[in-house]
Scaffold this motif. Sequence first.
Motif, mmCIF file in Angstrom:
data_model
loop_
_atom_site.group_PDB
_atom_site.id
_atom_site.type_symbol
_atom_site.label_atom_id
_atom_site.label_comp_id
_atom_site.label_asym_id
_atom_site.label_seq_id
_atom_site.Cartn_x
_atom_site.Cartn_y
_atom_site.Cartn_z
ATOM 1 N N GLU A 345 1.102 -1.067 -0.209
ATOM 2 C CA GLU A 345 0.079 -0.020 0.345
ATOM 3 C C GLU A 345 0.899 1.334 0.458
ATOM 4 O OE1 GLU A 345 -2.882 -0.024 3.350
ATOM 5 O OE2 GLU A 345 -4.128 -1.499 2.073
ATOM 6 N N LEU A 346 2.360 0.844 0.490
ATOM 7 C CA LEU A 346 2.723 2.717 0.756
ATOM 8 C C LEU A 346 3.317 2.842 -0.044
ATOM 9 C CD1 LEU A 346 4.923 1.872 4.039
ATOM 10 C CD2 LEU A 346 3.458 3.792 3.881
ATOM 11 N N ASP A 347 3.651 2.058 -1.581
ATOM 12 C CA ASP A 347 3.565 1.919 -2.730
ATOM 13 C C ASP A 347 2.827 2.769 -3.574
ATOM 14 O OD1 ASP A 347 6.110 1.347 -5.465
ATOM 15 O OD2 ASP A 347 3.729 0.251 -6.602
ATOM 16 N N ASP A 348 1.268 2.352 -3.735
ATOM 17 C CA ASP A 348 0.356 3.172 -3.689
ATOM 18 C C ASP A 348 -0.129 4.523 -3.452
ATOM 19 O OD1 ASP A 348 0.161 1.124 -5.542
ATOM 20 O OD2 ASP A 348 -2.111 0.539 -3.459
ATOM 21 N N VAL A 349 0.498 4.636 -2.262
ATOM 22 C CA VAL A 349 0.540 6.498 -1.503
ATOM 23 C C VAL A 349 1.717 6.751 -2.013
ATOM 24 C CG1 VAL A 349 1.121 7.237 0.323
ATOM 25 C CG2 VAL A 349 0.109 4.812 0.195
ATOM 26 N N TYR A 350 2.738 6.319 -2.464
ATOM 27 C CA TYR A 350 4.417 6.851 -3.118
ATOM 28 C C TYR A 350 3.444 7.366 -4.497
ATOM 29 C CZ TYR A 350 8.605 6.983 -1.110
ATOM 30 O OH TYR A 350 9.831 7.395 -0.581
ATOM 31 N N ASP A 351 3.117 6.624 -5.447
ATOM 32 C CA ASP A 351 1.775 7.863 -6.535
ATOM 33 C C ASP A 351 1.212 8.447 -6.336
ATOM 34 O OD1 ASP A 351 3.903 5.512 -8.112
ATOM 35 O OD2 ASP A 351 1.803 3.645 -7.896
ATOM 36 N N GLU A 352 0.530 8.889 -5.038
ATOM 37 C CA GLU A 352 -0.600 9.403 -4.977
ATOM 38 C C GLU A 352 0.196 10.733 -4.561
ATOM 39 O OE1 GLU A 352 -3.258 8.154 -2.356
ATOM 40 O OE2 GLU A 352 -4.191 6.445 -3.388
ATOM 41 N N TRP A 353 0.996 10.799 -3.499
ATOM 42 C CA TRP A 353 2.075 11.928 -3.053
ATOM 43 C C TRP A 353 3.234 12.686 -4.329
ATOM 44 C CZ3 TRP A 353 3.499 11.911 2.453
ATOM 45 C CH2 TRP A 353 2.126 11.841 3.408
ATOM 46 N N GLN A 354 3.709 11.661 -4.881
ATOM 47 C CA GLN A 354 4.688 12.061 -6.410
ATOM 48 C C GLN A 354 3.289 12.879 -7.341
ATOM 49 O OE1 GLN A 354 6.194 9.310 -8.337
ATOM 50 N NE2 GLN A 354 8.164 10.553 -9.404
#
Length: 415
Positions: A345-354
């Motif tokens: 899930e942190l990888d998904d959050v990375y995409d959103e924050w980027q």
Amino acid sequence: MGFAREARRVRDRSLPDGHRLQALGACVQMARPLGFHSTWSYLEARLGMRWRDAGFLLRAMDLIETERDAHLAVTTAYAGLRLRRKHAGLRRPRIDEVTPTSPPRWHGDEVVGAMHALSAWREIHRVGALAAHPFGRPVLEAVDQLVRSPSAVLDLPTLQRSLDWSRRQISGTDRAVGSTDAHVASVTEWLLGQICVIRCGLPELGARWNLTEDVGTAALMERSRRAQEVLAPAVGTWLASPVQGTAELVDAATDLLVDGFDTPTLRILAGVSPREPIEPGDPLVPAVLGELGLEHLAEVSPERAALDARLRRLVAGRASVREVTTWAHSVLGHDCDDDLTVFVELDDVYDEWQFDQRDRAFLERVVRHETWAYLAGVEPVGLSDLRWGGAEAPPVAPPPGRAARLTAWWRRIRS
């Protein structure tokens, strides 16, 4: 049927004596600190009366409850000790570790209970298999010596060799075909546990119990921690990728030899060519882990082992946060075990924050905190606030009791 219910039945004078005696037998069966027959015999000897005598039921029940209360107190203390050791990376207790049930003993009256256990065992058991076995015969002779004279001089080094053999049989590292060895090993360990209590005293909870002097517990734990620190990433990589992991295993074995670890299979592993992959079914790696007491490192799934190896590389500064989360998302996926989902899930959050141009430096600190939480075996931080805004920074100090071990790691988080 529970212990408390049966204890109440023992004390219920409105019940027939036969029913109360049956309830006492159930309590002895549930507690049985020395085994059923030895425990029952101990009660009769301690009270100086037979089970048919008036007053035996209540007085025997008092003794059993006193022992059980002491046993439960030791069990509670041991649970806290195991939790601390798991957080330190020692996931499984050693086979020679003092636990609430190893060696078996009467809590609160250990020496007298052990002496009675040996005498009772000698009276009611056949000893043919033990007497005919090369490792069982010295134990049987020692039991006979103690029964005749509690101050008898025993050959403790020989008994220690029998104890080492029985532990190898029980753990499966040196198990022979057939049931005779398994039976003799089980009986041998039980008897030697009683002898250890009588002649050597009982070490503190969590320490090693043996019949001869050995390396101090603290030094052994430090050596085990060092061996795990070196081998864990290599074993994880090997489980996930034998080609890449073999080279890391060879390097790790060489490092351990330099550090003073010297076992026969560790030497063999250090001499393996890194270009010839060790296949997962090869017994070499399990043998090395068995000699070092780290069998648990190979008892995880390849995916979990691979994640563990990558997280340890992240801690060592040999992998980036983004590399770890990207790998987790592509390899583990959202259907992985619950405690691994956080990295996906942190990888998904990375995409959103980027995409939203949010503070990725803060997110990296969260990933590092989750890494520490996973490796330390504690609950992770929830991700709902991170995904939908309003997140607060994760803790920047480890919980009480872990400060000494994680000081350097937390300095790295703060930098």
